[in-house]
Enzyme design. Structure first.
Site, PDB file in Angstrom:
ATOM      1  N   ASP A 168       0.883  -1.162   0.000  1.00 34.62           N
ATOM      2  CA  ASP A 168       0.000   0.000   0.000  1.00 34.62           C
ATOM      3  C   ASP A 168       0.924   1.216   0.000  1.00 34.62           C
ATOM      4  OD1 ASP A 168      -1.659   2.118   0.591  1.00 34.62           O
ATOM      5  OD2 ASP A 168      -2.352   1.345   2.527  1.00 34.62           O
TER       6      ASP A 168
ATOM      7  N   LYS B  34       2.732  11.314  -3.597  1.00 34.62           N
ATOM      8  CA  LYS B  34       1.699  10.592  -4.344  1.00 34.62           C
ATOM      9  C   LYS B  34       0.786  11.580  -5.080  1.00 34.62           C
ATOM     10  CE  LYS B  34      -1.713   6.917  -3.563  1.00 34.62           C
ATOM     11  NZ  LYS B  34      -2.221   5.992  -2.529  1.00 34.62           N
TER      12      LYS B  34
ATOM     13  N   GLU C 297      -7.137   0.432  -4.750  1.00 30.08           N
ATOM     14  CA  GLU C 297      -7.194   0.341  -3.281  1.00 30.08           C
ATOM     15  C   GLU C 297      -8.531  -0.232  -2.779  1.00 30.08           C
ATOM     16  OE1 GLU C 297      -6.051   4.330  -2.236  1.00 30.08           O
ATOM     17  OE2 GLU C 297      -3.983   3.963  -2.857  1.00 30.08           O
TER      18      GLU C 297
ATOM     19  N   ASP D  24     -13.215   5.510   2.287  1.00 27.15           N
ATOM     20  CA  ASP D  24     -11.817   5.667   2.717  1.00 27.15           C
ATOM     21  C   ASP D  24     -11.580   7.097   3.192  1.00 27.15           C
ATOM     22  OD1 ASP D  24      -9.065   5.981   2.928  1.00 27.15           O
ATOM     23  OD2 ASP D  24      -8.606   4.917   1.074  1.00 27.15           O
TER      24      ASP D  24
END
Ligand code: AMP
Length: 654
Positions: free
Chosen positions: A16, A83, A187, A213
């Site tokens: 992850d 990211k 994800e 999330d």
């Protein structure tokens, strides 16, 4: 370090690669687990560059906690949240730039790059792929230390909304780290796989899954459809029907709301006024904070985050901040107060959920979602769990750690690809019995081994002590009769029960194992309406061989275990009888005939002595004698019970 075993090419790890934290996990015969080396399992996705003439290229990197903790010291050469730049042009990434502490410039093909500036004024440009590559290389090293052999292949997760360029950039980062990225997985899909959804053979119908999330700085929600693969060995596949979210919404916003409240009250205190506890609007944080030096602002943020996290467990949390000599700010924040503050941002996430559902409407054809999965640290907040459950009309899955669920799922995907996941314990039958601890350390089994999933069972329990206002539920798995010989899956507490005599509360405990093997235990005290629940995945961490051993042991100890369980139950029930009968004997004993009175006294003494002896050593009593003694007391007390009942009917309240 050894090479992977010949012929196997080694494990495929799951990674992850997160905006704030990254993790690596593996799937082996015990199921998926996050790897840890030197006490590190959650690696902050932060990289510091240092000049180092002896290193290749003249720089070396520091990754993880140290880089994160010292970011304020070295803002121009500490890179975080890269990211947000992966595979994006400078113009696409522009909205994110204000929030990054370092410089971002345009590289080839307009791609965003970070510029690292050293104290001597020299600088170096690095691509987000390189920085992510450094993080991935650290994770590779962590995995190799934990596993004791080389790791060459990985499944890496990305947000469902990543486009091709962002996915390609992620693959490139892997290559730079010396990893063959065998699969890029969304994800939310990984989160579903971690719960065993889609990984089981034999799933027979299409399922719709929502993955919510909420992390520190970002929120996204995805609606997935699982199409089963049909026959055994056929792979099921997930399709992302829609995604929605907000890349600027997360737990940090909740911290800021608390910070502004504290800041305003501290200013009032410093000005000698009364602290005003009315709330602030979100936007005013900056102004409130301008009066404080950076170090105080950081301290306030730390206090705020700790209050927020404590309120996920407790009903209130306090802070005490020494502002200067003699001036102390003390504040207790209740959960209700925090929920009022947190409600508006949480409602914004639900508005995004509504958009995602709307966008998937055509494919959903009016059907609701079958499962909701929570990901990200902020989903530990009870209000988030409650509101998400209410929105989707399904109790969300919370059994797995929301910080680890994506890495665990990536490992499951790695396990499927490498063949390690076949023969795993993701089964349709429940391999070991599931139960709850009762008084004296015995186990009441609610679901017995080899039941098929889904399975549901309920049983009524009560308290063993007068005035008990909370009941602890220890959920256990295993075939033996005593808790100490079983595996505890987790504990939770049902509190807030009004004080009542022992045996009066009516506690309904329900066990529900769904098709994905997730166990949900809920407890409901009927008289007070109080409820509490817990979720676990019972089969995680168990191998087939362990299941066999547990079963074999239960046969070997069956007789002894049964006797002990019987004695323990007799102790509990006899104690309640002795108490109840003893109280009534005191009250109405003089209304019995002398012979009855003497008989009852003898029976009470006999059973009392038996209970004492059994408590000291369960082996010292014969359970048949014990049982007979209890029956004898029950029989001898019939007249007393009649008197007591008729008195209570006359309103004596006995
Ligand atoms: P993530 O980005 O998934 O690592 O999530 C980090 C966010 O989760 C931060 O804002 C944390 O403050 C928040 N968080 C972590 N644990 C808790 C908790 N127990 N209660 C509330 N928020 C939490």
């Amino acid at each position: 370090m050894s090479a992977p075993e010949p012929g196997t090419r080694g494990a495929i790890v799951g990674i992850d690669l997160g905006t704030t934290n990254s993790l690596v996990a593996v799937y082996d015969e015990q199921g998926p687990r996050v790897l840890e080396a030197d006490g590190v399992s959650i690696l902050p996705s932060v990289v510091r560059y240092e000049q180092s003439p002896s290193s290749p290229g003249g720089v070396r990197t520091v990754v993880g906690v140290d880089a994160k903790d010292r970011a304020v010291e070295f803002p121009s050469r500490t890179l975080s949240s890269v990211k947000r730049l992966m595979g994006r042009s400078l113009s696409d990434a522009r909205s994110d730039l204000d929030f990054l502490g370092y410089e971002v410039v345009e590289g080839t093909h307009g791609q965003a790059r970070a510029r690292v500036v050293f104290e001597d004024g020299s600088s170096r440009e690095v691509t987000p792929q390189e920085v992510s590559g450094v993080i991935l290389r650290t994770l590779k090293g962590l995995a190799e230390s934990a596993l004791g052999h080389e790791v060459g292949r990985a499944v890496v997760t990305v947000p469902a909304y990543f486009d091709d360029a962002q996915r390609q950039a992620t693959r490139d980062a892997g290559r730079l780290a010396g990893l063959d990225v065998v699969r890029i997985v969304n994800e939310p899909t990984a989160a579903a796989l971690a719960y065993g959804i889609g990984a089981r053979a034999g799933a027979d119908s299409t399922e719709t899954i929502a993955v919510y999330d909420l992390g520190g700085g970002t929120f996204d929600v995805s609606i997935l459809r699982l199409t089963p693969g049909g026959g055994e060995g056929e792979t099921s596949f997930f399709q992302v029907l829609s995604t929605a979210g907000d890349t600027r919404l997360g737990g940090d916003d909740l911290d800021h709301l608390l910070v502004s409240m504290f800041a305003r009250e501290i200013r009032a205190l410093m000005a000698g006024g009364e602290a005003d506890s009315s709330r602030l609007e979100t936007g005013s944080t900056r102004n409130e904070l301008d009066a404080f030096p950076a170090s105080t602002r950081r301290a306030l943020k730390m206090f705020a985050e700790s209050v927020k996290c404590r309120l996920s467990e407790d009903e209130s949390a306090s802070v005490r901040i020494e502002i200067n000599e003699g001036l102390v700010y003390e504040r207790t924040v209740t959960r209700d107060e925090f929920e009022d503050l947190a409600a508006p941002p949480i409602e914004r996430t639900l508005a995004a959920c509504a958009r995602a559902v709307r966008d998937a409407r055509d494919q959903l054809g009016g059907a609701g979602v079958d499962a909701v999965i929570l990901v990200g640290g902020s989903t530990r907040i009870p209000l988030v769990r409650r509101r998400v459950g209410e929105f989707f009309g399904v109790e969300p899955y919370t059994a797995l750690d929301p910080d680890r669920v994506v890495a665990l799922g990536a490992a499951v995907q790695g396990g499927i690809l490498s063949g390690a996941a076949s023969g795993s314990l993701l089964l349709d039958v429940i391999p070991l019995s599931l139960g709850v601890e009762t008084s004296g350390g015995a186990v009441a089994k609610l679901i017995v081994r080899n039941s098929s999933a889904p399975a549901r069972a309920t049983e009524m329990f009560s308290t063993g002590v007068d005035g008990q206002t909370s009941i602890k539920l220890n959920i256990v798995q295993g075939e033996r009769e005593m808790v100490e010989d079983c595996r505890s899956l987790g504990e939770f507490e049902l509190s807030g029960i009004p004080p009542m005599p022992a045996g009066i509360p009516q506690l309904e405990v329900e066990f529900l194992v769904d098709t994905n093997g997730v166990l949900r235990v809920s407890a409901h005290e009927r008289r007070s309406g109080k409820r509490a629940s817990l979720q676990v995945v019972p089969n995680h961490g168990l191998t087939g061989a362990e299941v066999d051993r547990i079963e074999a042991e239960s046969f070997a100890h069956a007789r002894e275990d049964m006797t002990r369980h019987r004695v323990v139950d007799l102790i509990a029930n006899s104690s309640l009888d002795l108490k109840w009968i003893g109280e009534r004997f005191e009250r109405y004993g003089d209304r019995l005939e002398e012979a009855q009175r003497q008989d009852l006294r003898a029976r009470i003494a006999e059973l009392g002595e038996m209970v004492e002896r059994a408590r000291a050593d369960w082996r010292s009593v014969d359970p048949n004698e014990f049982h007979a003694s209890k029956e004898a007391l029950d029989l001898a007390s019939v007249r007393l019970q009649e008197i007591s009942i008729s008195e209570s009917l006359r309103g004596d309240g006995a």
